[in-house]
Design an enzyme around this catalytic site. Sequence first.
Site, PDB file in Angstrom:
ATOM      1  N   GLY A 272       3.625   3.043   2.876  1.00  0.00           N
ATOM      2  CA  GLY A 272       4.636   2.195   3.498  1.00  0.00           C
ATOM      3  C   GLY A 272       4.468   1.963   4.992  1.00  0.00           C
TER       4      GLY A 272
ATOM      5  N   LYS B 150       0.843  -1.199   0.000  1.00  0.00           N
ATOM      6  CA  LYS B 150       0.000   0.000   0.000  1.00  0.00           C
ATOM      7  C   LYS B 150       0.874   1.243   0.000  1.00  0.00           C
ATOM      8  CE  LYS B 150      -3.870  -1.722   2.747  1.00  0.00           C
ATOM      9  NZ  LYS B 150      -4.357  -1.724   4.124  1.00  0.00           N
TER      10      LYS B 150
ATOM     11  N   VAL C 238      19.228 -10.825  27.280  1.00  0.00           N
ATOM     12  CA  VAL C 238      18.213 -11.861  27.104  1.00  0.00           C
ATOM     13  C   VAL C 238      18.866 -13.062  26.424  1.00  0.00           C
ATOM     14  CG1 VAL C 238      16.072 -12.430  25.906  1.00  0.00           C
ATOM     15  CG2 VAL C 238      16.336 -10.193  27.020  1.00  0.00           C
TER      16      VAL C 238
ATOM     17  N   HIS D 220       4.218  33.991  25.345  1.00  0.00           N
ATOM     18  CA  HIS D 220       4.055  33.591  26.746  1.00  0.00           C
ATOM     19  C   HIS D 220       2.570  33.437  27.062  1.00  0.00           C
ATOM     20  CE1 HIS D 220       4.701  33.437  31.064  1.00  0.00           C
ATOM     21  NE2 HIS D 220       3.722  34.321  31.197  1.00  0.00           N
TER      22      HIS D 220
HETATM   23  C1  LIG Z   1       6.318   1.004  15.136  1.00  0.00           C
HETATM   24  C2  LIG Z   1       7.008   2.094  14.354  1.00  0.00           C
HETATM   25  C3  LIG Z   1       6.777   3.404  14.683  1.00  0.00           C
HETATM   26  C4  LIG Z   1       7.406   4.405  13.968  1.00  0.00           C
HETATM   27  N1  LIG Z   1       7.159   5.700  14.325  1.00  0.00           N
HETATM   28  C5  LIG Z   1       7.790   6.683  13.657  1.00  0.00           C
HETATM   29  C6  LIG Z   1       7.537   8.035  13.987  1.00  0.00           C
HETATM   30  O1  LIG Z   1       6.727   8.343  14.872  1.00  0.00           O
HETATM   31  N2  LIG Z   1       8.183   9.001  13.300  1.00  0.00           N
HETATM   32  C7  LIG Z   1       9.076   8.690  12.316  1.00  0.00           C
HETATM   33  O2  LIG Z   1       9.647   9.606  11.730  1.00  0.00           O
HETATM   34  N3  LIG Z   1       9.336   7.419  11.964  1.00  0.00           N
HETATM   35  C8  LIG Z   1       8.711   6.411  12.618  1.00  0.00           C
HETATM   36  N4  LIG Z   1       8.940   5.127  12.245  1.00  0.00           N
HETATM   37  C9  LIG Z   1       9.896   4.850  11.137  1.00  0.00           C
HETATM   38  C10 LIG Z   1       9.245   5.082   9.775  1.00  0.00           C
HETATM   39  O3  LIG Z   1       8.088   4.300   9.669  1.00  0.00           O
HETATM   40  C11 LIG Z   1      10.236   4.726   8.691  1.00  0.00           C
HETATM   41  O4  LIG Z   1      11.444   5.414   8.915  1.00  0.00           O
HETATM   42  C12 LIG Z   1       9.719   5.096   7.305  1.00  0.00           C
HETATM   43  O5  LIG Z   1       8.527   4.427   7.017  1.00  0.00           O
HETATM   44  C13 LIG Z   1      10.778   4.759   6.259  1.00  0.00           C
HETATM   45  O6  LIG Z   1      10.308   5.078   4.996  1.00  0.00           O
HETATM   46  P1  LIG Z   1      10.854   4.298   3.718  1.00  0.00           P
HETATM   47  O7  LIG Z   1      10.256   4.969   2.541  1.00  0.00           O
HETATM   48  O8  LIG Z   1      12.297   4.139   3.786  1.00  0.00           O
HETATM   49  O9  LIG Z   1      10.251   2.809   3.858  1.00  0.00           O
HETATM   50  P2  LIG Z   1       8.770   2.300   4.008  1.00  0.00           P
HETATM   51  O10 LIG Z   1       7.888   3.295   4.616  1.00  0.00           O
HETATM   52  O11 LIG Z   1       8.871   0.966   4.665  1.00  0.00           O
HETATM   53  O12 LIG Z   1       8.295   2.093   2.519  1.00  0.00           O
HETATM   54  C14 LIG Z   1       8.861   1.133   1.698  1.00  0.00           C
HETATM   55  C15 LIG Z   1       7.796   0.697   0.718  1.00  0.00           C
HETATM   56  O13 LIG Z   1       8.418  -0.058  -0.294  1.00  0.00           O
HETATM   57  C16 LIG Z   1       7.584  -1.167  -0.619  1.00  0.00           C
HETATM   58  N5  LIG Z   1       8.462  -2.184  -1.202  1.00  0.00           N
HETATM   59  C17 LIG Z   1       9.513  -2.794  -0.619  1.00  0.00           C
HETATM   60  N6  LIG Z   1      10.126  -3.631  -1.470  1.00  0.00           N
HETATM   61  C18 LIG Z   1       9.447  -3.522  -2.635  1.00  0.00           C
HETATM   62  C19 LIG Z   1       9.594  -4.119  -3.911  1.00  0.00           C
HETATM   63  N7  LIG Z   1      10.581  -4.974  -4.177  1.00  0.00           N
HETATM   64  N8  LIG Z   1       8.710  -3.776  -4.883  1.00  0.00           N
HETATM   65  C20 LIG Z   1       7.712  -2.900  -4.650  1.00  0.00           C
HETATM   66  N9  LIG Z   1       7.526  -2.302  -3.463  1.00  0.00           N
HETATM   67  C21 LIG Z   1       8.400  -2.603  -2.479  1.00  0.00           C
HETATM   68  C22 LIG Z   1       6.969  -1.562   0.704  1.00  0.00           C
HETATM   69  O14 LIG Z   1       5.771  -2.277   0.492  1.00  0.00           O
HETATM   70  C23 LIG Z   1       6.740  -0.200   1.338  1.00  0.00           C
HETATM   71  O15 LIG Z   1       5.460   0.308   1.051  1.00  0.00           O
HETATM   72  C24 LIG Z   1       8.302   4.081  12.915  1.00  0.00           C
HETATM   73  C25 LIG Z   1       8.519   2.756  12.559  1.00  0.00           C
HETATM   74  C26 LIG Z   1       7.883   1.761  13.288  1.00  0.00           C
HETATM   75  C27 LIG Z   1       8.120   0.338  12.879  1.00  0.00           C
END
Ligand SMILES: Cc1cc2nc3c(=O)[nH]c(=O)nc-3n(C[C@H](O)[C@H](O)[C@H](O)COP(=O)(O)OP(=O)(O)OC[C@H]3O[C@@H](n4cnc5c(N)ncnc54)[C@H](O)[C@@H]3O)c2cc1C
Length: 444
Positions: free
Chosen positions: A27, A24, A220, A423
């Site tokens: 990400g 979706k 752990v 303030h």
């Molecule tokens: C529990 C949790 C809480 C978080 N809270 C925060 C927060 O509050 N603030 C913050 O800044 N960050 C937070 N993060 C981190 C944040 O979610 C990530 O840093 C961010 O989503 C990274 O973005 P990205 O584009 O690198 O990857 P993603 O958001 O993971 O996007 C990657 C996308 O690529 C797609 N994909 C992967 N491989 C392929 C492929 N081969 N072909 C087609 N599509 C593909 C995946 O389906 C996905 O949609 C949190 C993470 C977690 C796990």
Amino acid sequence: MGGYPAAIRASQLGLKVALIEQDKLGGTCLHIGCIPTKALLESSELYHRVSARGAEFGIGADKVTYDYPKIATRRDAVVNQLYKGVQFLMKKNKVEVIAGNGRLKDRNTVSVGATQVKAPQLIVATGSVVKGLPGIEFDGEFIVSSDNATLANKVPESIVIIGAGAVGVEFATLYNQLGVKVTLLEALDRLVPLEDEDVSKEMLSAFKKAGIDCRVGVRVKGAKKARDGVSVDTEQGEVWARQLLVAVGRAPRSKDIGLEQVGVTLHPNGFIKVDEWMRTSAEGIHAIGDVIGGYLLAHAASHEGIVAAEDIAGQRLAPMEQELVTRCTYSHPQIASVGLSEKEARDAGHEVKVGKFPFTALGRAIIVGETAGFAKMVADAKTGRLLGAHIVGPNATELIAEPALTQLFQGDAWELGRNIHPHPTLSEAVMEAAMAVDGHAIHI
Ligand SMILES: Cc1cc2nc3c(=O)[nH]c(=O)nc-3n(C[C@H](O)[C@H](O)[C@H](O)COP(=O)(O)OP(=O)(O)OC[C@H]3O[C@@H](n4cnc5c(N)ncnc54)[C@H](O)[C@@H]3O)c2cc1C
């Protein structure tokens, strides 16, 4: 998260853009990260504030309850609203969305099933996945990852959390505020070990006060299902709870997508090597977001996407500077930081001056009833340049934007302190801490 802002920026700059997504749009951040977890925390904060502290504010709140399935329904509604927004933005910016798993075939071709998508420039933004611990298998019910915990429609009566980084302390806050018995285990000698040491001390004290059983320096050895829960074996003995959440970090999604075969160099830990314009070692391929390592945060991914798109369009504005990435943790109290910690500044050879201001001395903090924590500014003693800012306390994640801007402008601590703040606001803590660098704070 980083892929779609990159697509929008590239489209704004006149490029024809296709975005390949296997799941979706939005990400991890939108579906199993930032957004759903913060929606859950919003409900738990509200419940906790009214049930535990309502009377203090003159609010009759004898029978406050929560309904977790409804909290989860609101979480999903928040995510869906934003998901629709992202889909709309793709249409508005004429980004072609191609559904499916992408694999690099050569430097200009991505295979998506039987389809070959060709482009002279590619951006890899495949993100990361949860990491486990050797010998501890996720089963999604008793031993869970943040993915499971975020999407769950119920909470356990008790939980052990392994890992006191951002994800671990956010879930500890969520469960603690909902009355779940929480034990937090951290292998290193302090909570939030990547933050300034003073912040770790403050968090330990706040978490203990909130009733979270925090154990640091705990190794752990394993975990197994036992007595309708999970028994966690540590070097210091057994810890049992109904559920175990393993929150020990994330690994890059860089395997099996054809990176090596097109000449993209990886670090030994699997993250992709890039320069400050997000260029990989392979001509025509950029990489952004969690898959390149550094700070695994959504706003870093998004900014890197913008830098990459501008580089591709031949319109470089400014390179990516990791030092300017704000780090935010939505625990209670919240944590936010930018730049160097006091120790990092000293280790980097700076003569350091520090200004610190406690929320106990701030009018607005007393009004909102959140006086734990402080703002701390780290400056170069010779030049006055702001090197880092560390805030633990109410709205820390909002307050950090101002010191971050000061650092972007290469400003001095006194300039931040000289900015006339409204303030009574929480932002005055930042101003006072900046003034405290030269001993000029007014309210301490
Ligand atoms: C529990 C949790 C809480 C978080 N809270 C925060 C927060 O509050 N603030 C913050 O800044 N960050 C937070 N993060 C981190 C944040 O979610 C990530 O840093 C961010 O989503 C990274 O973005 P990205 O584009 O690198 O990857 P993603 O958001 O993971 O996007 C990657 C996308 O690529 C797609 N994909 C992967 N491989 C392929 C492929 N081969 N072909 C087609 N599509 C593909 C995946 O389906 C996905 O949609 C949190 C993470 C977690 C796990």
